[in-house]
Design a protein around this motif. Structure first.
Motif, mmCIF file in Angstrom:
data_model
loop_
_atom_site.group_PDB
_atom_site.id
_atom_site.type_symbol
_atom_site.label_atom_id
_atom_site.label_comp_id
_atom_site.label_asym_id
_atom_site.label_seq_id
_atom_site.Cartn_x
_atom_site.Cartn_y
_atom_site.Cartn_z
ATOM 1 N N SER A 327 81.122 42.837 -63.100
ATOM 2 C CA SER A 327 80.802 42.192 -64.382
ATOM 3 C C SER A 327 79.304 42.081 -64.607
ATOM 4 N N LEU A 328 78.504 42.257 -63.565
ATOM 5 C CA LEU A 328 77.043 42.189 -63.712
ATOM 6 C C LEU A 328 76.434 43.550 -64.037
ATOM 7 N N ILE A 329 77.226 44.622 -63.963
ATOM 8 C CA ILE A 329 76.731 45.950 -64.327
ATOM 9 C C ILE A 329 76.597 46.007 -65.849
ATOM 10 N N PRO A 330 75.408 46.251 -66.384
ATOM 11 C CA PRO A 330 75.184 46.147 -67.840
ATOM 12 C C PRO A 330 76.149 46.957 -68.697
ATOM 13 N N PRO A 338 82.653 38.400 -71.049
ATOM 14 C CA PRO A 338 83.311 37.434 -71.938
ATOM 15 C C PRO A 338 84.722 37.087 -71.501
ATOM 16 N N ALA A 339 85.422 38.040 -70.870
ATOM 17 C CA ALA A 339 86.764 37.747 -70.366
ATOM 18 C C ALA A 339 86.692 36.781 -69.194
ATOM 19 N N ARG A 340 85.706 36.951 -68.316
ATOM 20 C CA ARG A 340 85.529 36.016 -67.202
ATOM 21 C C ARG A 340 85.143 34.638 -67.717
ATOM 22 N N ILE A 341 84.351 34.588 -68.771
ATOM 23 C CA ILE A 341 83.992 33.297 -69.361
ATOM 24 C C ILE A 341 85.240 32.608 -69.890
ATOM 25 N N ALA A 342 86.139 33.396 -70.485
ATOM 26 C CA ALA A 342 87.388 32.817 -70.991
ATOM 27 C C ALA A 342 88.217 32.232 -69.856
ATOM 28 N N THR A 345 85.855 31.457 -64.690
ATOM 29 C CA THR A 345 85.578 31.825 -63.292
ATOM 30 C C THR A 345 84.148 32.325 -63.105
ATOM 31 N N VAL A 346 83.265 32.036 -64.041
ATOM 32 C CA VAL A 346 81.900 32.551 -63.978
ATOM 33 C C VAL A 346 80.911 31.394 -63.860
ATOM 34 N N GLU A 350 75.325 33.607 -63.419
ATOM 35 C CA GLU A 350 75.858 34.953 -63.615
ATOM 36 C C GLU A 350 75.766 35.355 -65.082
ATOM 37 N N ILE A 351 76.034 34.417 -65.992
ATOM 38 C CA ILE A 351 75.922 34.712 -67.422
ATOM 39 C C ILE A 351 74.481 35.052 -67.778
ATOM 40 N N VAL A 352 73.539 34.234 -67.277
ATOM 41 C CA VAL A 352 72.118 34.467 -67.575
ATOM 42 C C VAL A 352 71.673 35.814 -67.020
#
Length: 392
Positions: A327-330, A338-342, A345-346, A350-352
């Motif tokens: 999920s960190l690969i651009p 966004p799915a992990r945010i839903a 579990t993030v 990691e978001i930043v």
């Protein structure tokens, strides 16, 4: 002829793309198709979450004595008492019942038309085993009721380190819906960018446009315009999805859903800008629509990998290390993050980090894409090699 200022040029090109796309039949058709797919997914989730189909069971002879046990063990069973096995067999053949049970409680015989419901098989096996066990206990001068009570009172001692999330199913459904919408939107409108570039190049319209607009501004305006059209379509689908999910009970219109929607829009804009520049640069390498698929193939592959990996990782290991790393690969973040945010579990860092990495890659891709577009869009005829398009 003097060139138009940068901001005005980008705005005019974007406005032109918006007006052209919103009035096309393809926009209406694609919106309708994606809406049907979304509503179909929500309906499927509602069906899977609802009650399973009722199984009709006919009981004949001694087997009628287990009617109460069957009903108590499975509320999806509808019991039908028949006078004889032949009557029950006729009803099975005619499709009036799904199974005929006869014989004794300890040795039930089951007749079905083709297959036996798995849950019904389990219930019948449990009843038969219970009867055999009771008989063995009686023969050993033990009270079956007391033994069953002692057995039923024995359980594993389960200690949860964290409380169970009552919204886990809702979050997973929301995350998958977001991933699907982002994947379809980015790929659909990215292809529109590539096709638009090829169309303008093949018709020589681009030569007229470049007389007053710089190549980078033309490409950026096209990307922004089509991106806003895609955003409008995404907003329509998101609103319909939230409404359908709320009505069907698949998920509720809560802060979780609204927060996911907000992050989904942010990642759509970033993902579309990233991929659209790649699609636009790829389109500048060819002069015929027939060759478009060949040059955008690598971009499509990256998107497909992101989508397939995202769905598999989300459903199998939402908190796994592989999910976090991928999920960190651009190139994959716009689908996975966004799915992990839903799912919740993030971590904030990691978001930043994913935002910074994606924005950095967007800057690189924009520079490279504008260069390829500028050097390739005016070359007609054979396909332009990427190496030649990157040269000054």
């Amino acid at each position: 002829m003097s060139r138009i200022r940068s901001a005005r040029a980008v705005r005019l090109v974007a406005k032109r793309e918006i007006n052209a796309r919103l009035r096309t039949r393809s926009f209406v058709v694609s919106t309708a198709v994606m809406l049907v797919l979304l509503l179909g997914y929500v309906a499927l989730q509602a069906f899977l979450a609802g009650d399973r189909e009722t199984t009709r069971v006919a009981l004949a002879g001694q087997a009628q004595g287990i009617a109460t046990q069957l009903e108590n063990n499975d509320r999806h069973l509808k019991i039908v008492l028949v006078q004889s096995e032949s009557d029950g067999l006729t009803q099975v053949r005619d499709g009036e019942v799904d199974a005929l049970v006869s014989g004794s409680a300890s040795r039930p015989r089951v007749i079905v038309k083709s297959t036996l419901d798995t849950q019904l098989r389990t219930v019948l096996d449990n009843i038969a085993q219970q009867q055999v066990l009771d008989a063995q206990l009686y023969s050993a001068n033990l009270d079956p009721a007391a033994v069953h009570q002692a057995v039923s009172a024995t359980h594993a001692d389960v200690q949860a380190l964290e409380p169970a999330d009552p919204q886990a199913g809702t979050k997973l459904a929301t995350g998958i819906v977001v991933a699907i919408l982002l994947y379809l939107s980015i790929m659909t409108y990215g292809m529109f960018v590539a096709q638009g570039v090829v169309e303008e190049k093949s018709s020589r319209v681009v030569e007229i446009l470049l007389a007053t607009v710089r190549p980078a501004h033309l490409l950026l305006g096209k990307v922004i315009g089509l991106g806003l059209v895609g955003l409008a379509q995404l907003a329509i689908l998101a609103a319909a999805g939230l409404l359908a999910g709320g009505v069907s009970g698949v998920f509720s219109i809560s802060s979780v859903a609204l927060g996911t929607l907000g992050w989904g829009l942010v990642w759509y804009l970033l993902g579309f800008l990233l991929y659209a520049m790649l699609y636009g640069a790829a389109g500048a390498l060819v002069s015929r629509q027939e060759d478009t698929q060949a040059v955008v193939g690598p971009v499509n592959i990256a998107l497909v990998i992101g989508f397939v990996a995202g769905i598999n990782l989300l459903t199998q290991a939402p908190q796994g290390t592989a999910t976090r790393v991928v999920s960190l690969i651009p190139l994959l973040s716009p689908i996975l993050m966004p799915a992990r945010i839903a799912l919740g579990t993030v971590e904030p860092w990691e978001i930043v980090l994913s935002l910074l990495l994606t924005v950095a890659l967007i800057a690189v891709v924009t520079w490279v894409g504008a260069r390829v577009y500028r050097n390739g869009v005016l070359r007609v005829g054979s396909r332009v090699r990427l190496v030649d398009a990157l040269r000054r």
